[in-house]
Design a protein around this motif. Sequence first.
Motif, short mmCIF file in Angstrom:
data_model
loop_
_atom_site.label_atom_id
_atom_site.label_comp_id
_atom_site.label_asym_id
_atom_site.label_seq_id
_atom_site.Cartn_x
_atom_site.Cartn_y
_atom_site.Cartn_z
N ILE A 73 -14.40 16.33 17.13
CA ILE A 73 -14.13 14.89 17.31
C ILE A 73 -13.04 14.41 16.36
N ALA A 74 -13.18 14.72 15.10
CA ALA A 74 -12.19 14.23 14.13
C ALA A 74 -11.76 15.34 13.18
N GLY A 75 -11.90 16.60 13.65
CA GLY A 75 -11.41 17.72 12.84
C GLY A 75 -12.17 17.92 11.55
N ARG A 76 -13.41 17.45 11.52
CA ARG A 76 -14.21 17.71 10.31
C ARG A 76 -15.69 17.74 10.67
N ASP A 77 -16.47 18.38 9.79
CA ASP A 77 -17.91 18.40 10.00
C ASP A 77 -18.54 17.17 9.37
N PHE A 78 -19.81 16.92 9.73
CA PHE A 78 -20.53 15.76 9.22
C PHE A 78 -21.74 16.24 8.44
N ALA A 79 -22.12 15.44 7.42
CA ALA A 79 -23.25 15.84 6.58
C ALA A 79 -24.56 15.82 7.36
N GLU A 80 -24.70 14.85 8.27
CA GLU A 80 -25.96 14.71 9.04
C GLU A 80 -25.80 15.36 10.41
N PRO A 81 -26.93 15.72 11.07
CA PRO A 81 -26.83 16.23 12.45
C PRO A 81 -26.17 15.17 13.34
N THR A 82 -25.03 15.51 13.91
CA THR A 82 -24.18 14.54 14.59
C THR A 82 -23.80 15.03 15.97
N LEU A 83 -23.75 14.11 16.94
CA LEU A 83 -23.21 14.41 18.26
C LEU A 83 -21.89 13.65 18.40
N GLY A 84 -21.03 14.12 19.31
CA GLY A 84 -19.76 13.43 19.56
C GLY A 84 -19.76 12.80 20.95
N LEU A 85 -19.07 11.68 21.07
CA LEU A 85 -18.88 11.02 22.38
C LEU A 85 -17.40 11.00 22.67
N GLN A 120 -26.72 10.86 14.19
CA GLN A 120 -25.65 9.89 14.42
C GLN A 120 -24.74 10.35 15.56
N LEU A 121 -24.01 9.37 16.11
CA LEU A 121 -23.06 9.61 17.20
C LEU A 121 -21.68 9.23 16.67
N ALA A 122 -20.71 10.14 16.88
CA ALA A 122 -19.35 9.91 16.37
C ALA A 122 -18.37 9.84 17.54
N LEU A 123 -17.35 9.02 17.40
CA LEU A 123 -16.29 8.97 18.42
C LEU A 123 -14.99 8.55 17.75
N THR A 124 -13.88 8.80 18.43
CA THR A 124 -12.62 8.22 17.99
C THR A 124 -12.11 7.33 19.11
N VAL A 125 -11.45 6.23 18.71
CA VAL A 125 -10.92 5.29 19.69
C VAL A 125 -9.56 4.84 19.18
N ASN A 126 -8.58 4.84 20.10
CA ASN A 126 -7.21 4.48 19.75
C ASN A 126 -7.16 3.07 19.16
N ILE A 127 -6.37 2.88 18.11
CA ILE A 127 -6.36 1.55 17.47
C ILE A 127 -5.82 0.47 18.40
N ARG A 128 -5.04 0.87 19.43
CA ARG A 128 -4.51 -0.13 20.39
C ARG A 128 -5.54 -0.47 21.48
N ASN A 129 -6.62 0.27 21.53
CA ASN A 129 -7.61 0.09 22.61
C ASN A 129 -8.61 -1.01 22.21
N THR A 130 -8.15 -2.27 22.31
CA THR A 130 -8.97 -3.38 21.81
C THR A 130 -10.28 -3.50 22.59
N ALA A 131 -10.24 -3.22 23.90
CA ALA A 131 -11.48 -3.30 24.69
C ALA A 131 -12.48 -2.27 24.20
N GLY A 132 -11.99 -1.03 23.98
CA GLY A 132 -12.88 0.03 23.52
C GLY A 132 -13.46 -0.28 22.14
N VAL A 133 -12.59 -0.71 21.22
CA VAL A 133 -13.06 -0.99 19.85
C VAL A 133 -14.10 -2.11 19.88
N ALA A 134 -13.83 -3.18 20.67
CA ALA A 134 -14.76 -4.31 20.74
C ALA A 134 -16.10 -3.87 21.33
N LEU A 135 -16.03 -3.06 22.39
CA LEU A 135 -17.27 -2.59 23.02
C LEU A 135 -18.10 -1.78 22.03
#
Length: 164
Positions: A73-85, A120-135
């Motif tokens: 998801i973001a090129g790194r591991d997470f300390a807690e058991p994590t899924l990606g979206l 936890q659930l992790a995702l990345t969202v483009n900074i220009r994607n205002t609809a996605g970030v707001a949601l």
Amino acid sequence: MPDCPAIRVVPAGAVSRPELLRLDVRAAQRPYVGIIADLLADAEQCPGCEPMAILLDGAPIGFYRIETRPGSIAGRDFAEPTLGLRAFFIDHRWQRRGLGAGALAALLADLARRHPAARQLALTVNIRNTAGVALYRRAGFADAGALYHDGPAGPQHLMLRALP
Ligand SMILES: CC(C)(COP(=O)(O)OP(=O)(O)OC[C@H]1O[C@@H](n2cnc3c(N)ncnc32)[C@H](O)[C@@H]1OP(=O)(O)O)[C@@H](O)C(=O)NCCC(=O)NCCS
């Protein structure tokens, strides 16, 4: 988050392929998720990836994939058991009706059933994607701080949400 009983999420393999292939976003939104044919082909090649369909009254209106190997998801591991979206979208004919929010609620309930150990659930969202970030903010995701710069369409926020 709104609970919408008419919305269900199911493995994409349980849905007719021609119906799935009709799903699309607006042209301006394609840099954020791509096109469904590529998403399905990619998911088939990708170990640990769960392609999922979003159904409204039994008919597909959207798609996403869950990554059980969230390092991608973001090129790194997470300390807690994590899924990606990844690649979460609602078909352009169905947007702005509250269905994205309802689909996230169904997605989270599905993860609690099928992946109870995930924290936890992790995702990345483009900074220009205002609809996605707001949601995502409204659905309880919080910015993890630093921007992730490796996306094909520019810098992205890394966002995290605790799973119950
Ligand atoms: C982002 C997306 C999933 C939202 O789906 P949706 O069904 O339209 O969202 P909803 O109707 O449930 O809206 C929920 C909230 O999202 C935000 N939102 C949705 N569309 C928005 C828009 N065009 N502009 C600003 N905010 C928006 C708002 O906060 C909205 O709440 P509000 O209607 O009370 O203001 C949809 O626009 C989409 O599929 N976009 C293309 C793919 C994409 O960018 N996916 C995210 C990739 S990380």
